[in-house]
Design an enzyme around this catalytic site. Structure first.
Site, PDB file in Angstrom:
ATOM      1  NE  ARG A   1      -3.123   2.664   2.602  1.00  0.00           N
ATOM      2  CZ  ARG A   1      -3.332   3.349   3.733  1.00  0.00           C
ATOM      3  NH1 ARG A   1      -3.047   3.289   4.760  1.00  0.00           N
ATOM      4  NH2 ARG A   1      -3.650   4.108   4.067  1.00  0.00           N
TER       5      ARG A   1
ATOM      6  CD  GLU B   1      -8.212   0.473   2.777  1.00  0.00           C
ATOM      7  OE1 GLU B   1      -8.955   0.392   3.995  1.00  0.00           O
ATOM      8  OE2 GLU B   1      -8.015   1.255   2.230  1.00  0.00           O
TER       9      GLU B   1
END
Ligand code: ADP
Length: 415
Positions: A99, A396
């Site tokens: 990320r 996510e």
């Protein structure tokens, strides 16, 4: 493929191992097999590890930096102690997805990492001085420990919002400031909003271009996104995550003159002011008690705490204000979707945000709303409601793992 998903904060690392490949993605059968959270890196770190379906293991050991944290994670993953099916050596970790918070205008999609991409992420540091350096530490450590044979992919929080039109992303300040410094709205939580939109499309059984919804990611950080014809059309966070909704410790929208005022009245430096705006405002600042929504709701109910009620009311009011603005801006939407720790777990907050939206044709189904708790998804409005509301737990990490596979297989995509 076994994909290691890494999310590095300034003194923390979250990770997951997800089994996925193009076929599993197609069938929606990809799965998390292990996860963990390492906090207080730099001193005696607190570590939580979990193999899917088994109890959490907690321990504390000293970890100097992100590299030692990642080294610890890799050792645990391949150790006989974790007993992860099909993972016995580092060669069984096939790729890593990272990320990355800020990709500015440079990165509009997830990208295979090479030296040039690392330089690009470094260039974005001035826009995310707290986040991007931590993300880079994770990337560099993973490249060092796993070697060049294991592909690494960067998945950007900002990328989903790269479709916003100028009319949404420009601030009404002199245009040359945008030209010179790229001062504009970028938005964050993009991977979350994108995942929610993808799941909504599946639940509603419609094509991507037909997705017209407002997504509310309500966790410690909170943001709203207007998704028009499948793309991000507007979002509440801005150049940085300070703008928009009321959050745990950030106040969201306010008059920028407050900064100058605080400097004069309290003699504060810029750093002190930003610390207040980032860490002592929002639910915490208003209530004077806590940034934790669960505790605020309990205080309100059990002790009728006035400031707790005020904080929750302002939180819900701001969310409603954004919904109203987006409904007008995108000329109507089909649904509002709640996600994040608060959005997924609190039927009370969902109800309070929805109250007042009857005007737009939203009819809450209280029973359905109360039934949806942790990890569940579903419709919470009556079937005949013109404007619908859903709860969709965000994921996510799954999207990061999927993007990693797609980049490695050279079939990247925005959705
Ligand atoms: P982060 O943004 O750090 O990932 P989360 O998405 O986990 O955070 O959200 C944390 C927030 O969710 C906290 O304010 C917490 O109080 C809230 N929350 C979790 N469970 C509930 C619940 N049952 N009722 C109300 N709020 C909850």
């Amino acid at each position: 493929m076994n994909i290691l998903v890494i999310n590095c904060g300034s003194s923390s690392v979250k990770f997951q191992i997800i089994k996925t490949d193009l076929e599993l993605i197609e069938k929606n059968q990809d799965k998390r097999i292990a996860s963990g959270y390492l906090e207080r890196i730099g001193s005696q770190a607190l570590i939580t590890l979990q193999v899917e379906g088994q109890p959490k293991i907690k321990q504390a050991i000293p970890l100097r930096d992100h590299r030692s944290a990642l080294d610890f994670i890799l050792r645990w993953i391949i150790s006989p102690e974790s007993k992860l099916n099909g993972i016995n050596s580092l060669a069984d970790i096939h790729a890593v997805g990272h990320r990355v918070v800020h990709g500015a205008e440079k990165f509009t999609m997830s990208t295979l990492i090479n030296d040039e991409v690392i330089e690009g992420i470094e260039d974005c540091i001035e826009l995310a001085p707290l986040h991007n350096p931590a993300n880079l530490k994770g990337i560099n450590a993973a490249r060092e420990l796993l070697g060049p044979g294991v592909p690494q992919v960067a998945v950007f929080d900002t990328a989903f919002h790269s479709t916003m039109p100028e009319t949404s992303y420009l601030y009404a300040i002199p245009y040359q400031l945008y030209r010179r410094h790229k001062i504009r709205k970028y938005g964050f939580h993009g991977t979350s909003h994108r995942y929610i939109a993808y799941r909504y499309r599946q639940l509603a059984n419609i094509e991507r271009e037909k997705v017209n919804i407002i997504t509310l990611h309500l966790g410690n950080g909170c943001s709203a996104c207007a998704i028009k014809n499948g793309d991000s059309f507007d979002t509440s966070m801005g150049l940085t995550p300070l703008e928009g909704l009321v959050m745990g410790t950030r106040g969201g929208d306010m008059d920028p003159a407050i900064i100058e005022f605080l400097h004069h009245k309290e003699g504060m430096t810029m750093n002190e002011i930003y610390a207040i705006l980032n860490k002592q405002s929002g639910l915490l600042g208003l209530s004077g008690l806590t940034n934790d929504m669960r505790d605020l709701l309990a205080e309100e109910k059990e002790h009728e705490d006035r400031r707790a009620r005020l904080a929750v009311d302002i939180f819900c009011g701001r969310a409603r204000k954004y919904i109203g603005a987006y409904l007008a801006g995108m000329q109507g939407a089909d649904a509002i979707v709640f996600a994040g720790g608060i959005g997924e777990n609190s039927s009370e907050i969902r109800k309070r945000i929805c109250k007042g939206l009857e005007f737009f044709g939203l009819e809450l189904d209280e029973k359905a709303n109360n039934k949806i708790v942790a990890g569940k998804e579903g419709l919470i409005t009556k079937p005949e409601s013109k404007l619908k509301a859903y709860v969709i737990p965000t994921n996510e990490e799954l999207l990061i793992a999927r993007d990693t596979v797609r980049c490695v297989k050279n079939v990247p995509r925005r959705w």
